[in-house]
Design a protein around this motif. Structure first.
Motif, PDB file in Angstrom:
ATOM      1  N   LYS A 233      23.309  10.131  34.777  1.00 45.26           N
ATOM      2  CA  LYS A 233      23.448   8.849  35.081  1.00 45.26           C
ATOM      3  C   LYS A 233      24.431   8.134  33.966  1.00 45.26           C
ATOM      4  O   LYS A 233      25.192   7.194  34.325  1.00 45.26           O
TER       5      LYS A 233
ATOM      6  N   GLY B 180      27.803  11.134  33.425  1.00 40.46           N
ATOM      7  CA  GLY B 180      28.133  12.097  34.490  1.00 40.46           C
ATOM      8  C   GLY B 180      29.804  12.070  35.120  1.00 40.46           C
ATOM      9  O   GLY B 180      30.512  12.884  35.075  1.00 40.46           O
ATOM     10  N   GLU B 181      29.934  10.840  35.657  1.00 43.88           N
ATOM     11  CA  GLU B 181      31.170  10.651  36.288  1.00 43.88           C
ATOM     12  C   GLU B 181      32.366  10.482  35.292  1.00 43.88           C
ATOM     13  O   GLU B 181      33.331  11.028  35.619  1.00 43.88           O
ATOM     14  N   LEU B 182      32.110  10.035  34.056  1.00 41.99           N
ATOM     15  CA  LEU B 182      33.101  10.037  32.961  1.00 41.99           C
ATOM     16  C   LEU B 182      33.374  11.478  32.656  1.00 41.99           C
ATOM     17  O   LEU B 182      34.414  11.849  32.160  1.00 41.99           O
TER      18      LEU B 182
ATOM     19  N   GLU C 216      17.867  12.770  39.127  1.00 38.11           N
ATOM     20  CA  GLU C 216      19.054  12.587  38.565  1.00 38.11           C
ATOM     21  C   GLU C 216      18.936  12.618  36.888  1.00 38.11           C
ATOM     22  O   GLU C 216      18.042  11.568  36.672  1.00 38.11           O
TER      23      GLU C 216
ATOM     24  N   LYS D 119      33.294  14.278  34.599  1.00 39.24           N
ATOM     25  CA  LYS D 119      34.206  14.817  35.444  1.00 39.24           C
ATOM     26  C   LYS D 119      35.583  14.362  35.288  1.00 39.24           C
ATOM     27  O   LYS D 119      36.360  15.219  35.263  1.00 39.24           O
ATOM     28  N   GLN D 120      35.654  13.131  34.713  1.00 38.68           N
ATOM     29  CA  GLN D 120      37.279  12.595  34.653  1.00 38.68           C
ATOM     30  C   GLN D 120      37.964  13.394  33.366  1.00 38.68           C
ATOM     31  O   GLN D 120      38.725  13.782  33.367  1.00 38.68           O
TER      32      GLN D 120
ATOM     33  N   GLY E 285      33.370  19.347  33.857  1.00 41.10           N
ATOM     34  CA  GLY E 285      32.365  18.261  33.089  1.00 41.10           C
ATOM     35  C   GLY E 285      31.345  18.766  32.295  1.00 41.10           C
ATOM     36  O   GLY E 285      31.087  17.784  31.374  1.00 41.10           O
TER      37      GLY E 285
END
Length: 472
Positions: free
Chosen positions: A381, A384-386, A376, A388-389, A395
């Motif tokens: 890390k 990444g999730e932010l 990853e 996508k939001q 993203g």
């Protein structure tokens, strides 16, 4: 083909009638500028090596956006989510587009000035003293003139793809960046998609062994959009398709695999050959639409680009890259993204992405998840999730913007520099020359002027930087 390089420049570079907003939008004719000599560039030594260059830190990056018709509007919104950013200007020829972009960030507290209506206004924006970065999302023919003007007036430049449409423009980008020590970052978002980042990290750690071949593409049915009266202002993309024949949009497929193969940083492109089919759809569409709407009569009989272009590139180290371009056929979307090494293979399309380490086929979904976790990338890390939001093609657009800002704020080298912008974009006019000359080979310019031999890859490790906040 070395003896024919001068002839190539004479034939492959279209005349651009000025760099104003309106004149450049109409500069898609098949006329060729015959006053250029590529050998002049070969005699010019590198003024400064921008590969690995770390510009002085900017605690706050003050941005001016030029062009908010399509991609630019989303970029304005994404940047409003990034800490250490001040959006100073939103500039677009059409007031309604600038206003729409502003409304997307009105709640963020950002208060940019709206500059609209005047086709020369973008120059005044670049000349301002309160701007650090000019973010360019205009029609293709304007990318290079605007980026060069911005850098010549002391600004870093981010430019949408392709960064240039002629070899002359590619060299102008390189020389301006070197002369002014300003970054010219090509906004190749596909380099920041999650599978591409994963396979780049795996390749850099030797998982695939020696990379010997790669494939990329832009296969995307845009036929309806090209002929739409609303999608592209004044049919600018259709005008390009009606006057240029080759791989007109190479960087989505080329950028990620070039990074995997360390092009410009240990290897370089040597030459290419390119072949195109005839056009079997665009000309017929123009005739059909013109039968009931006079606005389309201007496109009847034009030499439209062929449905499929295939370009093959050989590198100095004897490796190969295959690129494809098809924006009219009713095919599923694909960028291929195939990496073939001595120890393993990766391929993204058809989705989902796949990994193989032998002749038995692709590894299982469970095995893939193990590798995905092990390799990853640091940027995924971290944000990444932010990303996508926030969004932007799932993203990846946000990852690209966040990383560019983080580099500028921390004085770090960018991983997509001016040499990448010039090289990846040069495939457009180079492929055009090859197609028009019975798919003969043509040398690919070395925009690094030999520095590729010692340039080091720039990894997105976040060992430095990575401190730029995200505001959801």
């Amino acid at each position: 083909m070395k003896n024919n390089r001068r002839d190539f420049i004479k034939q492959a570079v279209p005349a651009v009638a000025g760099v104003t907003m309106l004149s450049s939008l109409s500069a898609f004719s098949s006329d060729r500028n015959e006053n250029l000599d590529s050998s002049d560039f070969l005699k010019r030594p590198q003024k400064f090596n921008m590969s690995g260059y770390a510009a002085p830190k900017l605690e706050t990056v003050r941005i001016a956006f030029i062009g908010t018709g399509n991609r630019g509007s989303g970029a304005v919104q994404r940047m409003s989510k990034i800490g250490g950013v001040e959006i100073k200007v939103i500039c677009d020829l059409r007031p309604e587009k600038a206003n729409a972009a502003f409304k997307r960030i009105e709640a963020s507290g950002q208060k940019p000035e709206l500059v609209t209506g005047n086709p020369e206004a973008w120059k005044k924006v670049c000349e301002r003293d309160d701007i650090d970065l000019v973010y360019i999302a205009t029609p293709w023919a304007l990318h290079a003139p605007m980026a060069v003007y911005a850098m010549d007036h002391g600004k870093h430049a981010c430019t949408e793809i392709p960064a240039a449409t002629t070899i002359e423009e590619c060299w102008q980008l390189v020389e301006s960046s070197e002369r002014n020590k300003k970054h010219c970052m090509i906004l190749e978002n596909c380099c920041y998609d999650f599978f591409e980042l994963l396979t780049l990290n795996m390749a850099r750690q030797g998982f695939f062994g020696e990379i010997v071949h790669a494939e990329g593409a832009y296969i995307h049915d845009l036929l309806a959009g090209d002929f739409s009266k609303d999608k592209y202002y004044d049919f600018w993309r259709l005008r390009m398709d009606a006057s240029r024949q080759g791989n007109l949009y190479p960087t989505h497929g080329l950028g990620p695999v070039s990074q995997v193969m360390n092009i410009n940083r240990g290897d370089k492109m040597d030459y290419l050959v390119s072949v195109s089919t005839n056009d079997f759809m665009m000309g017929d569409t123009a005739k059909k639409l013109a039968a009931t709407d006079d606005i389309y009569k201007q496109f009847v009989g034009k030499p439209f680009n062929g449905n499929m272009n295939t370009t093959t590139i050989r590198t100095n180290k004897g490796k190969t890259i295959m690129l494809q371009h098809d924006v009219t056929s009713p095919r599923p979307y694909s960028r291929i993204h195939l990496i073939s090494g001595t120890k393993g293979t990766a391929q993204k399309y058809p989705l989902p992405g796949k990994i193989s380490t032998g002749h038995e086929g692709w590894i299982s979904e469970e095995e893939f998840k193990v590798l995905e976790k092990k390799y990853e990338p640091a940027i995924v890390k971290k944000v990444g999730e932010l990303a996508k939001q926030v969004g932007g093609h799932g993203g990846m657009d946000f990852l690209m913007d966040w990383h560019n800002i983080d580099c500028l704020r921390n004085g770090l080298p960018v991983d997509q520099d001016v040499y990448d912008a010039a090289l990846w974009s040069s495939i457009f006019p180079l492929s055009e020359w090859s197609v028009k000359n019975r798919s003969n080979s043509i040398d690919v310019p070395d925009f690094t002027r030999g520095s590729w031999k010692t340039n080091e890859p720039v990894d997105i490790t976040l060992s430095k930087g990575g401190n730029t906040e995200v505001k959801i």
